[in-house]
Design an enzyme around this catalytic site. Sequence first.
Site, short mmCIF file in Angstrom:
data_model
loop_
_atom_site.label_atom_id
_atom_site.label_comp_id
_atom_site.label_asym_id
_atom_site.label_seq_id
_atom_site.Cartn_x
_atom_site.Cartn_y
_atom_site.Cartn_z
N SER A 161 0.85 -1.19 0.00
CA SER A 161 0.00 0.00 0.00
C SER A 161 0.89 1.24 0.00
O SER A 161 2.03 1.20 0.48
CB SER A 161 -0.89 0.02 1.25
OG SER A 161 -1.53 1.28 1.41
N TYR A 175 -2.10 -0.77 10.26
CA TYR A 175 -2.17 -1.03 8.82
C TYR A 175 -0.90 -0.55 8.13
O TYR A 175 -0.30 -1.28 7.34
CB TYR A 175 -3.40 -0.33 8.25
CG TYR A 175 -3.58 -0.54 6.76
CD1 TYR A 175 -4.08 -1.73 6.26
CD2 TYR A 175 -3.24 0.47 5.85
CE1 TYR A 175 -4.25 -1.93 4.90
CE2 TYR A 175 -3.41 0.29 4.49
CZ TYR A 175 -3.91 -0.91 4.02
OH TYR A 175 -4.06 -1.09 2.67
#
Length: 270
Positions: A161, A175
């Site tokens: 990501s 995350y």
Amino acid sequence: MSADQRKSPTEPQRGNRPPAHGRRRILITGASSGLGAQLARIWADDGRDLALCARRLPELERLRDELLDRHPHSVVHVYQLDVSDAEATERVVERAVVDLGGLDRVVAGAGIGMGARVGSGHADVNRRVLTTNVIGTWNTAEAAIRHFWDRQDGHLVIISSMAALRGFGGAMAAYSTSKAAIATLGESLRSSLARRPITVSTIFPGNIDTAINAGNPDKKWSVPLEVGTAQLAAAIEAEPASAYVPRRPWAYVAPIMRVAPLSVVRRLVG
């Protein structure tokens, strides 16, 4: 089409159209929704043979039925899998190797995005994010590379990501940490396999409209799922060491994110 046919026979029936690329047999984790499900649709349209894995079996079965309705001669196998379970991941990959006659590409896409501020009393939530995203990707890589090593060929895709590039705070902390960890895993594997015919790609998606970022009112440069995943599939087919998706603006934003003060990064990407 009978129910038995929908479950895909052990002996795969080849589709009518050859795939545009040599990676015919593809396993995807986290395939029940979001990027994984949309990749499955793209590759089913291209005549690939698919092994789809996720914890939510009913969603996988609905996706399989959708794909077989569109392409009755496609090969689509589904497997219920929690990638944080190492032994289960090994078993499913071995089963997919048998069912598809081998694997040419494995996409480690399983992940969760929920989290909580560190110290807020919800450490269990953050541990789930870290376990699924980091240990789950590691387990997938272990099983995939073992198969690729045996056949001396294969393509492992790690879905990281843009949040991996810097440490994001608040509910994004776990995350962001997890995606940075698996990006490092991808680099480590490329170093380990530098003299082997096994390719490892780390992909850094930006804001693509999936459930993970649906609740973020500050997200910038978001693109629809279909648009973002089409560019994701194209990036994967090129088999790069790493890629930012969509390329514009993220390939140009990435160098700034790596060096800018965190206050600037927060304003830049939301």
